[in-house]
Design an enzyme around this catalytic site. Sequence first.
Site, PDB file in Angstrom:
ATOM      1  N   LYS A  72       0.844  -1.207   0.000  1.00 31.82           N
ATOM      2  CA  LYS A  72       0.000   0.000   0.000  1.00 31.82           C
ATOM      3  C   LYS A  72       0.875   1.252   0.000  1.00 31.82           C
ATOM      4  O   LYS A  72       0.608   2.210  -0.732  1.00 31.82           O
ATOM      5  CB  LYS A  72      -0.936  -0.020   1.227  1.00 31.82           C
ATOM      6  CG  LYS A  72      -2.072  -1.007   1.074  1.00 31.82           C
ATOM      7  CD  LYS A  72      -2.850  -1.235   2.360  1.00 31.82           C
ATOM      8  CE  LYS A  72      -3.844  -2.378   2.134  1.00 31.82           C
ATOM      9  NZ  LYS A  72      -4.538  -2.797   3.353  1.00 31.82           N
ATOM     10  N   GLN A  89      -5.143  -1.814   9.503  1.00 31.63           N
ATOM     11  CA  GLN A  89      -4.862  -3.092   8.856  1.00 31.63           C
ATOM     12  C   GLN A  89      -5.395  -4.223   9.734  1.00 31.63           C
ATOM     13  O   GLN A  89      -5.026  -4.346  10.897  1.00 31.63           O
ATOM     14  CB  GLN A  89      -3.334  -3.238   8.649  1.00 31.63           C
ATOM     15  CG  GLN A  89      -2.925  -4.454   7.862  1.00 31.63           C
ATOM     16  CD  GLN A  89      -3.431  -4.418   6.419  1.00 31.63           C
ATOM     17  OE1 GLN A  89      -3.392  -3.404   5.740  1.00 31.63           O
ATOM     18  NE2 GLN A  89      -3.927  -5.559   5.944  1.00 31.63           N
ATOM     19  N   ASP A 148     -11.565   2.613   3.932  1.00 36.02           N
ATOM     20  CA  ASP A 148     -11.898   1.190   3.750  1.00 36.02           C
ATOM     21  C   ASP A 148     -13.414   0.976   3.730  1.00 36.02           C
ATOM     22  O   ASP A 148     -13.889  -0.080   3.310  1.00 36.02           O
ATOM     23  CB  ASP A 148     -11.301   0.355   4.900  1.00 36.02           C
ATOM     24  CG  ASP A 148     -10.014  -0.369   4.491  1.00 36.02           C
ATOM     25  OD1 ASP A 148      -9.768  -0.498   3.279  1.00 36.02           O
ATOM     26  OD2 ASP A 148      -9.270  -0.803   5.393  1.00 36.02           O
TER      27      ASP A 148
END
Length: 287
Positions: free
Chosen positions: A53, A97, A120
């Site tokens: 990422k 994460q 997200d």
Amino acid sequence: MNAQIIDGKLLASHVRAEWKQRAARLTEQGLRPGLAVIMVGDNPASEIYVRNKVKACSEIGIHSEVHHFSANTNQDEVLDCIRVLNQNQHVHGILVQLPLPSHYINNQVITSIAIQKDVDGFHLYNVGALVTGNTNFAPCTPFGVTMMLEQHHIPVEGRHAVVIGRSNIVGKPMAMMLLERGATVTICSSKTRDLPYFTRSADILVVATGQPQMVTAEMVKPGAAVIDVGINRLPDGRLCGDVDFDSVKNVAGYITPVPGGVGPMTITMLLCNTILAAERYQKNASL
Ligand code: NDP
């Protein structure tokens, strides 16, 4: 029949080229898009994802920063970090994460992210927004899948879409997004009785189970679009999906490979969501 391959890597490179310009435009105007990644613990797979990422951010012109905590860090310390990032005007997207260590309460952590920075799309508010057709940030993997379907002009409205997997990050939002686009949606899980009965009637089959090559040719309707979300490592070290690509490609109309299918699109949509968050920030700041 030989299925048309949906090349996620190629599509991702086109999408990134377009969004790189949007990021550059913002940077020229003094607002460089920024993403903060929170990682807790030393899960080796998470470390690879985070590294990828960060690399993708730098290639597209997004500032990124990783806040890495040891596995035994108290949850409150992580929440404090997120609160500071919520106020940081150089950070437009924040992601945590997953998975978090078992002593963490996922929802408490995710809902501490400001909803306008939840790139997200996992905050309960954003989940509700998706379900009610008011999407704020579409979760990256299903967002990538819908883009793949659109780019290949695969009709969704009125078609039967079967999603295997009901996780909060893939299966459920995927089903919602297909429903929103007018598909008749069936969601299957490990509890489904007679899975092939459902899959054989799917015009669009999205597989997100984490079970290597579990979908075989006999389970697929001829001509169907088969989207393989799974990423699994075989004993010999090779990567494979949840679909038996070699047999299913002879039956399906469209198929995504693993690697090179959904994976590159997921990370691309994260970049898009971050740039989108920065654009919205700029718009609100100018009001
Ligand atoms: P989860 O483990 O959270 O969910 C798996 C789902 O599959 C569950 O709902 C489970 O059912 C269902 N399932 C498992 N076995 C079967 C079976 N034999 N028949 C029918 N359903 C089954 O996984 P995720 O949703 O997080 O991820 C799924 C896969 O996608 C993984 O391989 C993951 O690595 C990959 N992934 C890939 C991404 C990408 O960018 N390409 C992004 C995210 C994930 P039940 O609920 O009943 O247990």
